[in-house]
Design an enzyme around this catalytic site. Structure first.
Site, PDB file in Angstrom:
ATOM      1  CB  VAL A 185      -0.970  -0.006   1.202  1.00  0.00           C
ATOM      2  CG1 VAL A 185      -1.788   1.277   1.239  1.00  0.00           C
ATOM      3  CG2 VAL A 185      -1.897  -1.219   1.141  1.00  0.00           C
TER       4      VAL A 185
ATOM      5  NE  ARG B 155      10.159  -5.595   9.247  1.00  0.00           N
ATOM      6  CZ  ARG B 155       9.485  -5.602  10.388  1.00  0.00           C
ATOM      7  NH1 ARG B 155       9.959  -6.265  11.411  1.00  0.00           N
ATOM      8  NH2 ARG B 155       8.336  -4.960  10.513  1.00  0.00           N
ATOM      9  CB  SER B 156      11.825  -0.443   5.173  1.00  0.00           C
ATOM     10  OG  SER B 156      10.948   0.214   6.054  1.00  0.00           O
TER      11      SER B 156
ATOM     12  NE  ARG C 290     -10.293  -0.684   8.094  1.00  0.00           N
ATOM     13  CZ  ARG C 290      -9.764  -1.784   7.595  1.00  0.00           C
ATOM     14  NH1 ARG C 290     -10.286  -2.972   7.855  1.00  0.00           N
ATOM     15  NH2 ARG C 290      -8.705  -1.713   6.814  1.00  0.00           N
TER      16      ARG C 290
ATOM     17  CB  CYS D  28      -9.351  -3.715   0.215  1.00  0.00           C
ATOM     18  SG  CYS D  28      -8.897  -5.313   0.907  1.00  0.00           S
TER      19      CYS D  28
ATOM     20  N   GLY E 177      -3.627  -8.687  -1.462  1.00  0.00           N
ATOM     21  CA  GLY E 177      -4.404  -8.196  -0.322  1.00  0.00           C
ATOM     22  C   GLY E 177      -3.717  -8.512   0.997  1.00  0.00           C
TER      23      GLY E 177
ATOM     24  CG  HIS F 180      -9.758  -8.017  -3.293  1.00  0.00           C
ATOM     25  ND1 HIS F 180      -8.593  -8.712  -3.474  1.00  0.00           N
ATOM     26  CD2 HIS F 180      -9.724  -7.558  -2.006  1.00  0.00           C
ATOM     27  CE1 HIS F 180      -7.867  -8.663  -2.364  1.00  0.00           C
ATOM     28  NE2 HIS F 180      -8.528  -7.963  -1.454  1.00  0.00           N
TER      29      HIS F 180
HETATM   30  N1  LIG Z   1      -2.582  -4.985   0.599  1.00  0.00           N
HETATM   31  C1  LIG Z   1      -3.813  -4.550   0.491  1.00  0.00           C
HETATM   32  O1  LIG Z   1      -4.485  -4.793  -0.519  1.00  0.00           O
HETATM   33  C2  LIG Z   1      -4.442  -3.716   1.572  1.00  0.00           C
HETATM   34  C3  LIG Z   1      -5.657  -3.132   1.289  1.00  0.00           C
HETATM   35  C4  LIG Z   1      -6.278  -2.343   2.272  1.00  0.00           C
HETATM   36  C5  LIG Z   1      -5.660  -2.175   3.475  1.00  0.00           C
HETATM   37  N2  LIG Z   1      -4.461  -2.766   3.729  1.00  0.00           N
HETATM   38  C6  LIG Z   1      -3.867  -2.533   5.049  1.00  0.00           C
HETATM   39  O2  LIG Z   1      -2.736  -1.687   4.899  1.00  0.00           O
HETATM   40  C7  LIG Z   1      -1.739  -2.039   5.857  1.00  0.00           C
HETATM   41  C8  LIG Z   1      -0.446  -2.370   5.134  1.00  0.00           C
HETATM   42  O3  LIG Z   1      -0.696  -3.434   4.239  1.00  0.00           O
HETATM   43  P1  LIG Z   1       0.327  -3.853   3.078  1.00  0.00           P
HETATM   44  O4  LIG Z   1      -0.426  -4.797   2.241  1.00  0.00           O
HETATM   45  O5  LIG Z   1       0.971  -2.665   2.482  1.00  0.00           O
HETATM   46  O6  LIG Z   1       1.411  -4.682   3.945  1.00  0.00           O
HETATM   47  P2  LIG Z   1       2.955  -4.974   3.636  1.00  0.00           P
HETATM   48  O7  LIG Z   1       3.198  -5.013   2.179  1.00  0.00           O
HETATM   49  O8  LIG Z   1       3.267  -6.174   4.443  1.00  0.00           O
HETATM   50  O9  LIG Z   1       3.696  -3.705   4.254  1.00  0.00           O
HETATM   51  C9  LIG Z   1       3.689  -3.400   5.614  1.00  0.00           C
HETATM   52  C10 LIG Z   1       4.380  -2.080   5.849  1.00  0.00           C
HETATM   53  O10 LIG Z   1       4.263  -1.714   7.227  1.00  0.00           O
HETATM   54  C11 LIG Z   1       5.550  -1.386   7.736  1.00  0.00           C
HETATM   55  N3  LIG Z   1       5.596  -1.708   9.177  1.00  0.00           N
HETATM   56  C12 LIG Z   1       5.266  -2.863   9.777  1.00  0.00           C
HETATM   57  N4  LIG Z   1       5.444  -2.765  11.120  1.00  0.00           N
HETATM   58  C13 LIG Z   1       5.899  -1.512  11.354  1.00  0.00           C
HETATM   59  C14 LIG Z   1       6.278  -0.783  12.509  1.00  0.00           C
HETATM   60  N5  LIG Z   1       6.220  -1.338  13.723  1.00  0.00           N
HETATM   61  N6  LIG Z   1       6.696   0.484  12.371  1.00  0.00           N
HETATM   62  C15 LIG Z   1       6.766   1.059  11.152  1.00  0.00           C
HETATM   63  N7  LIG Z   1       6.417   0.438  10.001  1.00  0.00           N
HETATM   64  C16 LIG Z   1       6.001  -0.845  10.105  1.00  0.00           C
HETATM   65  C17 LIG Z   1       6.498  -2.243   6.924  1.00  0.00           C
HETATM   66  O11 LIG Z   1       7.777  -1.678   7.001  1.00  0.00           O
HETATM   67  P3  LIG Z   1       9.104  -2.584   6.979  1.00  0.00           P
HETATM   68  O12 LIG Z   1       9.378  -2.903   5.555  1.00  0.00           O
HETATM   69  O13 LIG Z   1      10.118  -1.703   7.615  1.00  0.00           O
HETATM   70  O14 LIG Z   1       8.793  -3.817   7.788  1.00  0.00           O
HETATM   71  C18 LIG Z   1       5.866  -2.118   5.534  1.00  0.00           C
HETATM   72  O15 LIG Z   1       6.238  -0.877   4.950  1.00  0.00           O
HETATM   73  C19 LIG Z   1      -2.328  -3.188   6.679  1.00  0.00           C
HETATM   74  O16 LIG Z   1      -2.937  -2.672   7.826  1.00  0.00           O
HETATM   75  C20 LIG Z   1      -3.359  -3.780   5.744  1.00  0.00           C
HETATM   76  O17 LIG Z   1      -4.394  -4.436   6.431  1.00  0.00           O
HETATM   77  C21 LIG Z   1      -3.834  -3.535   2.800  1.00  0.00           C
END
Ligand SMILES: NC(=O)c1ccc[n+]([C@@H]2O[C@H](COP(=O)([O-])OP(=O)(O)OC[C@H]3O[C@@H](n4cnc5c(N)ncnc54)[C@H](OP(=O)(O)O)[C@@H]3O)[C@@H](O)[C@H]2O)c1
Length: 334
Positions: free
Chosen positions: A12, A37-38, A98, A128, A159, A240
């Site tokens: 995202v 990590r990032s 939410r 989503c 997702g 989706h």
């Molecule tokens: N993917 C979807 O389609 C989607 C749709 C709607 C909502 N969402 C929501 O959006 C959020 C992110 O989803 P995503 O799909 O983008 O996940 P993702 O690809 O796994 O990415 C997670 C991100 O969060 C960061 N993060 C995790 N723990 C952290 C912490 N303690 N402090 C700072 N940064 C942290 C990670 O950074 P690092 O790389 O440093 O670990 C990474 O940038 C979730 O809540 C998810 O439910 C996702």
């Protein structure tokens, strides 16, 4: 404006960078945050490098106008106070807030004005699967009140985040190479399979994802509608799909529904079955609107109606919806 993206390295977070550029969002300064990590990674925004900072409890959010947060519910809960304490508006993609009464849950095409009442400085972006469904349902609700929804979802690997998308791609490569596929992000191998579970199960036999569709739809639409969902993970990479059956107070015809969909904000009708035209995730991926097709009466119920909808869940289901909320606030100077 001074903008922050928290979770910049994620599926995202990366989409936020693309959407802000694509829409020419008024960004004067951009801050990127992630975990250790990032931290230190560099991403390009409008041709300039931006380095990811580690999210910490400090004053990094001083002067930030809007923070787009997508780092999971745990991080949102832990850092909400740090992010909002100097006045930044936090638009949160996680499930953390939410259903909180003092946090609006907003899809601009449906309930944009709810964003104006945000006592904690937090606006939640819905789940989503719910976002794309309510965008499609809004024009039908205007025709006749929707009393009941049955929905079956076909949810793409992405997702579950960037790593889940990589896992699916790798599984196909591994299988072609005769190797055992790696299974980490999903409960089972997703390649050549589908998994009738998204998120964990709750006490009533529904998963959390399915209960989100019930609860969030009611909150966004300000409705007493009952929603029964069955959420399934499928080996699509992105976007989706949903099969939706609704029951309305009075019967609605295919013609009036088609006309209403055609005029609705954020909806594209793609429904020409004779020519095999209907929305599919492969072609909707990276697109902004929610695509609707297979529009028909439900032959099992005189007040029933059915359609199929597909939306890019990283875009409209996450980053784009959040940016549209911010655009709405800017447009009305709130
Ligand atoms: N993917 C979807 O389609 C989607 C749709 C709607 C909502 N969402 C929501 O959006 C959020 C992110 O989803 P995503 O799909 O983008 O996940 P993702 O690809 O796994 O990415 C997670 C991100 O969060 C960061 N993060 C995790 N723990 C952290 C912490 N303690 N402090 C700072 N940064 C942290 C990670 O950074 P690092 O790389 O440093 O670990 C990474 O940038 C979730 O809540 C998810 O439910 C996702």
């Amino acid at each position: 404006m001074k903008i922050a993206i928290v979770g910049a390295s994620g599926a995202v977070g990366q989409e936020f960078l693309r959407v802000l550029e694509e829409r020419n969002f008024p960004v004067d300064e951009l801050l990127l945050f992630g975990s250790s990590r990032s931290a230190g990674k560099v991403y390009e925004f409008l041709g300039k490098p931006v380095t990811v900072k580690e999210l910490k409890h400090n004053d990094d959010f001083k002067g930030v106008d809007i923070a787009f947060v997508s780092a999971g519910a745990g991080a949102s809960k832990e850092y909400a106070e740090t992010i909002t304490k100097h006045g930044a508006i936090m638009i949160d993609n996680s499930s953390a807030f939410r259903m909180d009464e003092d946090v609006p849950l907003v899809v601009p095409e449906v309930n944009a004005e709810d964003a104006l009442n945000r006592p904690r400085g937090i606006i939640a972006n819905p789940n989503c699967t719910t976002i794309q469904m309510v965008v499609a349902l809004k024009p039908l609700e205007k025709l006749s009140h929707i009393k009941r929804i049955h929905v079956s979802t076909y949810q793409a690997a992405s997702g579950a985040g960037a790593a889940a998308m990589d896992e699916l791609e790798n599984q196909y490569k591994q299988i072609v190479n005769g190797e055992k596929p790696t299974v980490e992000k999903f409960a089972y191998q997703l390649a050549y399979n589908l998994i009738p579970q998204v998120d964990v199960f709750t006490d009533n036999g529904y998963t959390k994802e399915e209960m989100k569709m019930h609860n969030e739809t009611r909150k966004i639409m300000h409705s007493d509608v009952a929603v029964s969902a069955m959420c399934v993970r499928v080996p699509a990479l992105r976007a989706h799909s949903e099969a939706v059956w609704i029951e309305t107070e009075r019967p609605i015809s295919v013609e009036e529904a088609r006309e209403a969909f055609g005029k609705a904000e954020g909806v594209i009708v793609q429904d020409n079955p004779e020519n095999k035209e209907y929305p599919m995730p492969l072609f909707v991926a990276t697109k902004d609107p929610v695509y609707v097709g297979r529009i028909r009466k439900d032959i099992s119920n005189p007040n029933g109606f059915s359609f199929w909808c597909v939306g890019d869940q990283i875009k409209k289901g996450a980053a784009l919806n959040a940016v549209q909320i911010a655009e709405y606030l800017i447009a009305i100077k709130q």
